[in-house]
Design a protein around this motif. Structure first.
Motif, PDB file in Angstrom:
ATOM      1  N   ARG A   6       0.826  -1.210   0.000  1.00 28.73           N
ATOM      2  CA  ARG A   6       0.000   0.000   0.000  1.00 28.73           C
ATOM      3  C   ARG A   6       0.856   1.254   0.000  1.00 28.73           C
ATOM      4  NH1 ARG A   6      -3.710  -2.030   4.620  1.00 28.73           N
ATOM      5  NH2 ARG A   6      -4.667  -3.741   3.514  1.00 28.73           N
ATOM      6  N   PHE A   7       1.914   1.233   0.786  1.00 24.73           N
ATOM      7  CA  PHE A   7       2.816   2.376   0.844  1.00 24.73           C
ATOM      8  C   PHE A   7       3.500   2.596  -0.504  1.00 24.73           C
ATOM      9  CE2 PHE A   7       6.943   4.360   1.992  1.00 24.73           C
ATOM     10  CZ  PHE A   7       6.438   5.557   2.485  1.00 24.73           C
ATOM     11  N   ALA A   8       3.935   1.528  -1.160  1.00 25.98           N
ATOM     12  CA  ALA A   8       4.579   1.645  -2.478  1.00 25.98           C
ATOM     13  C   ALA A   8       3.612   2.221  -3.509  1.00 25.98           C
ATOM     14  CB  ALA A   8       5.100   0.277  -2.929  1.00 25.98           C
ATOM     15  N   VAL A   9       2.381   1.755  -3.505  1.00 27.52           N
ATOM     16  CA  VAL A   9       1.373   2.280  -4.440  1.00 27.52           C
ATOM     17  C   VAL A   9       1.123   3.754  -4.167  1.00 27.52           C
ATOM     18  CG1 VAL A   9      -1.070   2.161  -5.087  1.00 27.52           C
ATOM     19  CG2 VAL A   9       0.275   0.070  -4.914  1.00 27.52           C
ATOM     20  N   TRP A  10       1.027   4.127  -2.905  1.00 24.53           N
ATOM     21  CA  TRP A  10       0.806   5.525  -2.533  1.00 24.53           C
ATOM     22  C   TRP A  10       1.956   6.399  -3.016  1.00 24.53           C
ATOM     23  CZ3 TRP A  10       3.577   8.649   0.930  1.00 24.53           C
ATOM     24  CH2 TRP A  10       2.980   9.887   1.191  1.00 24.53           C
ATOM     25  N   LEU A  11       3.202   5.927  -2.860  1.00 24.70           N
ATOM     26  CA  LEU A  11       4.352   6.704  -3.318  1.00 24.70           C
ATOM     27  C   LEU A  11       4.337   6.899  -4.832  1.00 24.70           C
ATOM     28  CD1 LEU A  11       7.339   5.412  -1.166  1.00 24.70           C
ATOM     29  CD2 LEU A  11       6.290   7.675  -1.124  1.00 24.70           C
ATOM     30  N   GLU A  17       1.446  12.353  -9.685  1.00 21.54           N
ATOM     31  CA  GLU A  17       0.440  13.419  -9.659  1.00 21.54           C
ATOM     32  C   GLU A  17       0.813  14.614 -10.548  1.00 21.54           C
ATOM     33  OE1 GLU A  17      -1.209  16.176  -6.180  1.00 21.54           O
ATOM     34  OE2 GLU A  17      -1.526  14.026  -5.860  1.00 21.54           O
ATOM     35  N   PRO A  18       2.010  15.208 -10.425  1.00 20.99           N
ATOM     36  CA  PRO A  18       2.336  16.340 -11.303  1.00 20.99           C
ATOM     37  C   PRO A  18       2.502  15.925 -12.771  1.00 20.99           C
ATOM     38  CG  PRO A  18       4.196  15.821  -9.883  1.00 20.99           C
ATOM     39  CD  PRO A  18       3.050  14.973  -9.438  1.00 20.99           C
ATOM     40  N   VAL A  19       2.936  14.693 -13.008  1.00 19.89           N
ATOM     41  CA  VAL A  19       3.064  14.195 -14.387  1.00 19.89           C
ATOM     42  C   VAL A  19       1.686  14.096 -15.027  1.00 19.89           C
ATOM     43  CG1 VAL A  19       3.789  12.232 -15.804  1.00 19.89           C
ATOM     44  CG2 VAL A  19       5.223  12.973 -13.882  1.00 19.89           C
ATOM     45  N   ARG A  20       0.740  13.547 -14.314  1.00 22.48           N
ATOM     46  CA  ARG A  20      -0.623  13.420 -14.827  1.00 22.48           C
ATOM     47  C   ARG A  20      -1.270  14.781 -15.041  1.00 22.48           C
ATOM     48  NH1 ARG A  20      -2.044   8.528 -10.758  1.00 22.48           N
ATOM     49  NH2 ARG A  20      -1.284   6.832 -12.081  1.00 22.48           N
ATOM     50  N   ALA A  21      -0.872  15.779 -14.251  1.00 26.35           N
ATOM     51  CA  ALA A  21      -1.433  17.119 -14.398  1.00 26.35           C
ATOM     52  C   ALA A  21      -1.104  17.713 -15.767  1.00 26.35           C
ATOM     53  CB  ALA A  21      -0.929  18.027 -13.284  1.00 26.35           C
ATOM     54  N   VAL A  30       7.650  19.253 -16.061  1.00 29.20           N
ATOM     55  CA  VAL A  30       7.537  18.785 -14.690  1.00 29.20           C
ATOM     56  C   VAL A  30       8.779  17.964 -14.374  1.00 29.20           C
ATOM     57  CG1 VAL A  30       6.239  17.256 -13.170  1.00 29.20           C
ATOM     58  CG2 VAL A  30       5.028  18.720 -14.767  1.00 29.20           C
ATOM     59  N   VAL A  31       9.349  18.190 -13.204  1.00 27.10           N
ATOM     60  CA  VAL A  31      10.497  17.408 -12.740  1.00 27.10           C
ATOM     61  C   VAL A  31      10.076  16.671 -11.482  1.00 27.10           C
ATOM     62  CG1 VAL A  31      12.889  17.458 -11.941  1.00 27.10           C
ATOM     63  CG2 VAL A  31      12.123  19.098 -13.666  1.00 27.10           C
ATOM     64  N   VAL A  32      10.280  15.348 -11.485  1.00 28.24           N
ATOM     65  CA  VAL A  32       9.989  14.540 -10.305  1.00 28.24           C
ATOM     66  C   VAL A  32      11.241  13.747  -9.952  1.00 28.24           C
ATOM     67  CG1 VAL A  32       7.503  14.377 -10.673  1.00 28.24           C
ATOM     68  CG2 VAL A  32       8.983  12.673 -11.701  1.00 28.24           C
TER      69      VAL A  32
END
Length: 89
Positions: A6-11, A17-21, A30-32
């Motif tokens: 669950r933690f891995a999926v959340w990360l 999130e910014p990539v999908r934006a 966007v830089v992640v």
């Protein structure tokens, strides 16, 4: 699904999130920051007309790569960059 899964999926969701934006018209690029083992990478996803491209840079400067332009979705660009990170490791 255990707690670690669950933690891995959340990360992953948090990083994407910014990539999908970008798909929804957010200005880019966007830089992640991502990690594989002890290595850290900055992945840049940018809009190129109606398509997307990526580049990556290892934080310590020891590795960099430019991806091919022409990907239809920003998330595709991120995962293409992730494949390049896995191959470099």
């Amino acid at each position: 699904m255990d707690c670690r899964d669950r933690f891995a999926v959340w990360l992953v969701e948090l990083v994407l999130e910014p990539v999908r934006a970008l798909r929804n018209g957010a200005p880019g690029p966007v830089v992640v920051r991502t990690a594989l083992g002890e290595r850290r990478f900055d992945v840049t996803v940018a809009r190129d007309g109606s398509e997307y491209r990526w580049s990556l840079q290892e934080v310590d400067g020891s590795f960099a790569e430019e991806g091919a332009a022409g990907l239809p979705d920003p998330e595709d660009a991120f995962w293409d960059a992730w494949t390049a990170i896995e191959q470099a490791a």
